[in-house]
Design an enzyme around this catalytic site. Structure first.
Site, short mmCIF file in Angstrom:
data_model
loop_
_atom_site.label_atom_id
_atom_site.label_comp_id
_atom_site.label_asym_id
_atom_site.label_seq_id
_atom_site.Cartn_x
_atom_site.Cartn_y
_atom_site.Cartn_z
N ARG A 105 -1.37 -8.57 13.23
CA ARG A 105 -1.82 -7.58 12.23
C ARG A 105 -2.61 -8.26 11.11
O ARG A 105 -3.60 -7.72 10.62
CB ARG A 105 -0.60 -6.84 11.64
N ARG A 108 -10.05 1.43 7.78
CA ARG A 108 -9.67 0.08 8.16
C ARG A 108 -10.77 -0.62 8.93
O ARG A 108 -10.60 -1.76 9.33
CB ARG A 108 -8.48 0.17 9.10
N LYS A 158 0.83 -1.22 0.00
CA LYS A 158 0.00 0.00 0.00
C LYS A 158 0.86 1.26 0.00
O LYS A 158 0.67 2.16 -0.79
CB LYS A 158 -0.91 0.04 1.25
P1 AP5 Z 1 4.74 -1.51 2.02
O1 AP5 Z 1 4.56 -0.70 0.80
O2 AP5 Z 1 5.23 -0.84 3.26
O3 AP5 Z 1 3.37 -2.29 2.35
P2 AP5 Z 1 2.16 -1.82 3.21
O4 AP5 Z 1 0.96 -2.53 2.68
O5 AP5 Z 1 2.09 -0.32 3.27
O6 AP5 Z 1 2.60 -2.47 4.59
P3 AP5 Z 1 2.61 -1.90 6.04
O7 AP5 Z 1 3.29 -2.92 6.87
O8 AP5 Z 1 3.15 -0.50 6.10
O9 AP5 Z 1 1.05 -1.89 6.31
P4 AP5 Z 1 0.31 -1.92 7.62
O10 AP5 Z 1 -1.09 -1.82 7.15
O11 AP5 Z 1 0.60 -3.04 8.52
O12 AP5 Z 1 0.94 -0.65 8.37
P5 AP5 Z 1 0.43 0.83 8.61
O13 AP5 Z 1 1.64 1.69 8.63
O14 AP5 Z 1 -0.69 1.20 7.72
O15 AP5 Z 1 5.65 -2.77 1.67
C1 AP5 Z 1 6.09 -3.67 2.64
C2 AP5 Z 1 7.47 -4.21 2.26
O16 AP5 Z 1 7.36 -4.96 1.06
C3 AP5 Z 1 8.48 -3.08 1.97
O17 AP5 Z 1 9.73 -3.47 2.43
C4 AP5 Z 1 8.46 -2.96 0.44
O18 AP5 Z 1 9.66 -2.49 -0.08
C5 AP5 Z 1 8.16 -4.39 0.01
N1 AP5 Z 1 7.37 -4.46 -1.22
C6 AP5 Z 1 6.31 -3.71 -1.57
N2 AP5 Z 1 5.83 -4.06 -2.78
C7 AP5 Z 1 6.60 -5.09 -3.21
C8 AP5 Z 1 6.62 -5.89 -4.39
N3 AP5 Z 1 5.72 -5.71 -5.38
N4 AP5 Z 1 7.55 -6.86 -4.50
C9 AP5 Z 1 8.46 -7.05 -3.49
N5 AP5 Z 1 8.53 -6.31 -2.35
C10 AP5 Z 1 7.60 -5.35 -2.21
O19 AP5 Z 1 -0.18 0.70 10.09
C11 AP5 Z 1 0.65 0.41 11.20
C12 AP5 Z 1 -0.19 0.40 12.47
O20 AP5 Z 1 -0.78 1.70 12.68
C13 AP5 Z 1 -1.40 -0.55 12.46
O21 AP5 Z 1 -1.04 -1.87 12.86
C14 AP5 Z 1 -2.33 0.14 13.47
O22 AP5 Z 1 -1.94 -0.12 14.80
C15 AP5 Z 1 -2.10 1.61 13.19
N6 AP5 Z 1 -3.04 2.17 12.18
C16 AP5 Z 1 -2.71 2.64 10.95
N7 AP5 Z 1 -3.81 3.05 10.31
C17 AP5 Z 1 -4.86 2.85 11.17
C18 AP5 Z 1 -6.26 3.04 11.05
N8 AP5 Z 1 -6.82 3.57 9.93
N9 AP5 Z 1 -7.04 2.70 12.10
C19 AP5 Z 1 -6.51 2.19 13.24
N10 AP5 Z 1 -5.18 1.95 13.40
C20 AP5 Z 1 -4.37 2.29 12.37
#
Ligand code: AP5
Length: 189
Positions: free
Chosen positions: A145, A89, A14
Site C-alpha cells: 500500500r 488516488r 485521513k
Molecule cells: P486512519 O485515520 O484510519 O488513517 P488513514 O489514513 O485513513 O488510513 P487507512 O489505512 O484507512 O488508509 P488507506 O488509504 O490505506 O485505506 P482506505 O480505506 O482509504 O488511522 C490509522 C490508525 O492510526 C488508526 O488506528 C488511528 O486511530 C491511528 N491514528 C490516526 N491519527 C493518529 C494520530 N495523530 N496519532 C496516533 N494515532 C493515530 O483504502 C483501502 C483500500 O481500498 C486501498 O488499499 C484500495 O485497495 C481501495 N481503495 C480505496 N480508495 C480507493 C480509490 N480511490 N481508488 C482505488 N482503490 C481505492
C-alpha cells in the site's frame, strides 16, 4: 459549498481527521475505502471485484471507483459540500473531480476545492497500522500500500500544489493537534 480532499499515505489519519472535520463543517465524510469494505462484506458484485485488489494492497481499477463515487456524489446530502477521504488516488481520478466541479453550475465562486496532504513518516505509519490490525493491515500488504501510494497517489500532491489548492499538514502529532491545525487551514473563524 465546501469541497475537501484528504490525501496522505495509509495510516496518516485521513479517516480519523476527515470524520472530525466533516462533523465540524456539517458535510458528509465520503471514504472510498469504507464504501468498498461495505461492498465486500455485503458480497455485492462491486465488492467481489474489488476484494482481490484490496487484499493485495493494490488500487481498485479506476472505472469501478469512479462509478461508485459518481453515484455517491449524486445523493442529497452531498449537494451542500463533501469531504473525500482516500479519493482521488490517481491522476485520472483527480481529473474526474476537476471535470465534475467544472460541470457543476453556479457554485464556482464559493465552491473552492481544498486538498489536505497529511504528512507522517513511514515508520510511524507502519506502527499505527500494525497496532490497528484491519484485514489489510499485515506487513506485506502495508508495504505494498505504501509503494502504491508513492507511485500513484503522491503525484497528486504536486497536482494540487500547482493549482494553489494544497495545505500541507504535519500528521505526526496528537489527533487533537492535527484537528486544530486542519480547522485553521480549512475553516478559519
Ligand atoms: P486512519 O485515520 O484510519 O488513517 P488513514 O489514513 O485513513 O488510513 P487507512 O489505512 O484507512 O488508509 P488507506 O488509504 O490505506 O485505506 P482506505 O480505506 O482509504 O488511522 C490509522 C490508525 O492510526 C488508526 O488506528 C488511528 O486511530 C491511528 N491514528 C490516526 N491519527 C493518529 C494520530 N495523530 N496519532 C496516533 N494515532 C493515530 O483504502 C483501502 C483500500 O481500498 C486501498 O488499499 C484500495 O485497495 C481501495 N481503495 C480505496 N480508495 C480507493 C480509490 N480511490 N481508488 C482505488 N482503490 C481505492
Amino acid at each position: 459549498m465546501q469541497q475537501v480532499i484528504f490525501l496522505g499515505p495509509p495510516g496518516s489519519g485521513k479517516g480519523t481527521q476527515a470524520a472530525r472535520i466533516a462533523e465540524i463543517l456539517e458535510i458528509p465524510h465520503i471514504s472510498t475505502g469504507e464504501i468498498l469494505r461495505s461492498n465486500v462484506s455485503q458480497e455485492t458484485s462491486l465488492g467481489q471485484q474489488a476484494k482481490t485488489y484490496m487484499d493485495r494492497g493494490d488500487l481498485v481499477p479506476d472505472q469501478l471507483v469512479l462509478d461508485m463515487v459518481e453515484e455517491r456524489l449524486k445523493e442529497p446530502d452531498a449537494q451542500k459540500g463533501w469531504i473525500l477521504d482516500g479519493f482521488p488516488r490517481t491522476v485520472s481520478q483527480a481529473e474526474f473531480v476537476e471535470e465534475k466541479l467544472s460541470n457543476s453550475d453556479g457554485n464556482s465562486s464559493e465552491g473552492e476545492l481544498q486538498a489536505i496532504n497529511l504528512d507522517v513518516p513511514d515508520d510511524v505509519l507502519v506502527e499505527r497500522l500494525l497496532a490497528r490490525g484491519r484485514q489489510d493491515d499485515n506487513e506485506e500488504t502495508i508495504r505494498r500500500r505504501l509503494q502504491v501510494y508513492r507511485e500513484q497517489t503522491a503525484p497528486l500532491i504536486e497536482f494540487y500544489r500547482d493549482r494553489g489548492q494544497l495545505h500541507d499538514v504535519d500528521g505526526d502529532r496528537t489527533m487533537d493537534e492535527v484537528t486544530a491545525c486542519l480547522k485553521k487551514a480549512i475553516a478559519p473563524e
